[in-house]
Design a protein around this motif. Sequence first.
Motif, PDB file in Angstrom:
ATOM      1  N   UNK A 112       1.025  -1.459   0.219  1.00  0.00           N
ATOM      2  CA  UNK A 112      -0.035   0.387  -0.177  1.00  0.00           C
ATOM      3  C   UNK A 112       0.861   0.920  -0.222  1.00  0.00           C
ATOM      4  N   UNK A 113       2.317   1.104  -0.202  1.00  0.00           N
ATOM      5  CA  UNK A 113       3.183   2.070   0.042  1.00  0.00           C
ATOM      6  C   UNK A 113       2.949   2.806   1.692  1.00  0.00           C
ATOM      7  N   UNK A 114       4.022   3.587   1.492  1.00  0.00           N
ATOM      8  CA  UNK A 114       4.176   4.210   2.951  1.00  0.00           C
ATOM      9  C   UNK A 114       3.800   6.246   2.703  1.00  0.00           C
ATOM     10  N   UNK A 115       3.525   7.313   3.656  1.00  0.00           N
ATOM     11  CA  UNK A 115       4.667   8.011   3.591  1.00  0.00           C
ATOM     12  C   UNK A 115       5.653   8.593   4.173  1.00  0.00           C
ATOM     13  N   UNK A 274      15.562  11.705  -5.532  1.00  0.00           N
ATOM     14  CA  UNK A 274      14.604  11.891  -6.675  1.00  0.00           C
ATOM     15  C   UNK A 274      14.128   9.826  -6.641  1.00  0.00           C
ATOM     16  N   UNK A 275      13.587   9.600  -7.313  1.00  0.00           N
ATOM     17  CA  UNK A 275      13.279   7.950  -7.283  1.00  0.00           C
ATOM     18  C   UNK A 275      12.503   7.709  -6.186  1.00  0.00           C
ATOM     19  N   UNK A 276      11.861   8.368  -5.761  1.00  0.00           N
ATOM     20  CA  UNK A 276      11.582   8.315  -4.496  1.00  0.00           C
ATOM     21  C   UNK A 276       9.568   7.821  -4.448  1.00  0.00           C
ATOM     22  N   UNK A 277       8.449   7.193  -4.165  1.00  0.00           N
ATOM     23  CA  UNK A 277       7.378   7.351  -4.152  1.00  0.00           C
ATOM     24  C   UNK A 277       6.691   9.021  -4.088  1.00  0.00           C
ATOM     25  N   UNK A 278       5.735   9.032  -4.770  1.00  0.00           N
ATOM     26  CA  UNK A 278       5.408  10.476  -5.129  1.00  0.00           C
ATOM     27  C   UNK A 278       4.643  11.180  -3.183  1.00  0.00           C
ATOM     28  N   UNK A 307       1.334   3.846   3.931  1.00  0.00           N
ATOM     29  CA  UNK A 307       0.364   4.085   2.821  1.00  0.00           C
ATOM     30  C   UNK A 307      -1.424   3.820   3.415  1.00  0.00           C
ATOM     31  N   UNK A 308      -1.740   2.391   3.700  1.00  0.00           N
ATOM     32  CA  UNK A 308      -3.271   2.119   4.434  1.00  0.00           C
ATOM     33  C   UNK A 308      -3.025   1.006   5.079  1.00  0.00           C
ATOM     34  N   UNK A 309      -3.432   1.228   6.125  1.00  0.00           N
ATOM     35  CA  UNK A 309      -3.884   0.428   7.632  1.00  0.00           C
ATOM     36  C   UNK A 309      -4.709  -0.346   7.440  1.00  0.00           C
ATOM     37  N   UNK A 310      -4.233  -1.611   8.629  1.00  0.00           N
ATOM     38  CA  UNK A 310      -4.909  -2.482   8.568  1.00  0.00           C
ATOM     39  C   UNK A 310      -6.906  -2.147   9.055  1.00  0.00           C
ATOM     40  N   UNK A 311      -6.437  -1.033   9.421  1.00  0.00           N
ATOM     41  CA  UNK A 311      -7.789  -0.689  10.713  1.00  0.00           C
ATOM     42  C   UNK A 311      -8.127   0.582  10.595  1.00  0.00           C
ATOM     43  N   UNK A 312      -9.619   0.708  10.321  1.00  0.00           N
ATOM     44  CA  UNK A 312      -9.770   2.692   9.975  1.00  0.00           C
ATOM     45  C   UNK A 312      -9.929   3.369  10.935  1.00  0.00           C
ATOM     46  N   UNK A 357      -3.700  11.455   1.791  1.00  0.00           N
ATOM     47  CA  UNK A 357      -3.402   9.954   0.386  1.00  0.00           C
ATOM     48  C   UNK A 357      -3.109   8.662   2.049  1.00  0.00           C
ATOM     49  N   UNK A 358      -3.056   8.778   2.647  1.00  0.00           N
ATOM     50  CA  UNK A 358      -3.666   8.265   4.189  1.00  0.00           C
ATOM     51  C   UNK A 358      -5.231   7.647   4.318  1.00  0.00           C
ATOM     52  N   UNK A 359      -5.085   5.476   4.014  1.00  0.00           N
ATOM     53  CA  UNK A 359      -6.316   5.506   4.134  1.00  0.00           C
ATOM     54  C   UNK A 359      -6.385   4.718   5.375  1.00  0.00           C
TER      55      UNK A 359
END
Lengths: 359, 314
Positions: A112-115, A274-278, A307-312, A357-359
Amino acid sequence: MRLGSIAALAIVGSIVLSSCAANEEAPAGDAPESTLAGTIDGSGASSQGSAQEAWIAAFQIANPDVTITYDPAGSGAGREAFIAGGVSFAGTDSSLKDEEIAGGFAGCVADSGYIEVPVYISPIAVIFNVEGVDELNLDAATLAGIFKGTITTWDDAAIVALNKDATLPSAPITAVHRSDDSGTTKNFADYLNKVAPEVWDAAPADPFPYATGEGAQGTSGVVDAVTNGTNTIGYADASKAGDLGVAKIKVGDEFVGYTAEAAAAVVAESPFVEGRAETDLAIKLDRTTTDPSHYPLVLVSYIIACGEYEDADTAAVVKAYVGYLASEEGQAEAASAAGAAPLSADLSAKVATAIATIK
Amino acid sequence: MTTATEPAPIKARQRPADRVFAGASLVAGIIILLALAAVAVFLVAQSLPAFVADPKELKGEPDSFLAYVAPLVFGTIWAAFLALLMALPLSLGIALFISHYAPRRVAQGLGYIIDLLAAVPSVVFGLWGIKVLAPAVGPLYIWLTENLGWIPLFAPPASGTGKTVLTVAIVLAVMIIPIITALCREVFLQTPVLHEEAALALGATRWEMIQMAVLPFGRPGIVSAAMLGLGRALGETMVVAMVLSPAFLITFVLTSGQNSPTIAGNIALNFPEAFGVNVNALIATGLILFGITLLINSIARAIVNRRKAFSGAN
């Protein structure tokens, strides 16, 4: 009699302890009641420690059902804990390494990526205590020489050349560095290594690299040693410099003293790695800047989250909390509590986009 | 030792209270052993990765684990030794004064004050060292290096802040004086009065009496007190972390800004930010400190036991 007093103690104790979390009442007449609820844990850089305390207190007042903890265990320990899934977010003075990103994060939804966003900018001041000297100009090569131990007296030709008007004593220099591992040391060394690599030949790292000068424990230890010693110089978080003399460092052709604006400016105008996720806003600090409105001797500390957690619920709390840190109020809180330099408006907007973008 | 022909020994009647008390003290004894074993197991288990790890991963990138540990071990012993060197004569003097010279009322008051010193938390001693002692002795160190710099112990340049191993040793000495004094005082007070009176009757002065009767009688006690003080100094953490200006090297110089770090101080300074194998390395140095203190305590025990019959320390 004795049993009675023990029981009384236990009752009082349980009231005192249980009221800890609940005593941060929302101020009267505040915005509509928050619906956020949950507990999140963070861990990482101790440089953010005092700012995190202030942030957590303020955030919990606004959101009474939220509990946040931050363990200032150090950047490396924080990243390790986040990668292993032990904490919901981490604070770190150095951005994630490529191999750490490639390994994935156990606490996040897979792929899910990360920030990674900068939230804490702290200028580092070069402080000194030399009799009869109020102002001091230094360039990176001279500063590196002083701390490496190749420049040993205050009337050394290299220092005199930069300070024509000052009356420098013919006394030995006592250069005070941190005796504990510290992100402040790493950023100080990184600046010297980037700008004067011919003098400062050690790779920047948390421990001080050379067996010269004197060590002191923590920021307050360095400030203390510089204050109480004779003909001393040291480096410390700018907010702790107090009444000590603060050296100006050479940027381009001018000598620049630290200000919150100049520190924020160098961060704002440095490129991202450079070369990292947005959503990865790791900054490649432009230490060698020649713009005299910049103060390149700064420490930038990041927050890492999923980027996305298991728990909302966790996701909602992390999103709101990290969003608060990067907001104007959050930055103002850090400035008053820890003397941080606020993020520029432009960078702050980019950080907010990433956090959204965190979900 | 009984032989078969003798009648069975008469057993004492066991009341419930006897059994409860015997059981309770047995449990207490076992718990302390278990605690010690748990510490040892923890230290060994956590240390192992550091011994086998690539030394390049350790702080300062030493050539081997030994090179990493050597300055720490040296610094620990050097600082504690200096502290003992200063504290022991002073403690003996204080103890003798209290036990044999001072009027009873003065002796009692002085005893309380010395005991009070032992109750001051080490962090307070650390603050005193860093805020008061270090700035105060700084000029003295500069004078020493300028005038006695030819002695290797005072080789220039002097520290500009006074945060040297000598300052640390002075603070440590102040901290271990109460321990050594209290033990020595108790030992000296147990000198048989008959010995003392005999010495005096033979025409000895008070000092000669102390030399002939008190000190020989108290020697095992003095040794054991000194070792206890040394153990305290070896393990002292807070003061060293706060006051000492460390650098990873081995040096005998007393007045320099670069001093060998101590094991306990190094752990306190670096544990908060350590991770990965560096944590194991710090714990491994803890294991070594554990070994050093164990060795010193065993030596002290051996010396005390050799003259058990006369010792007042047991």
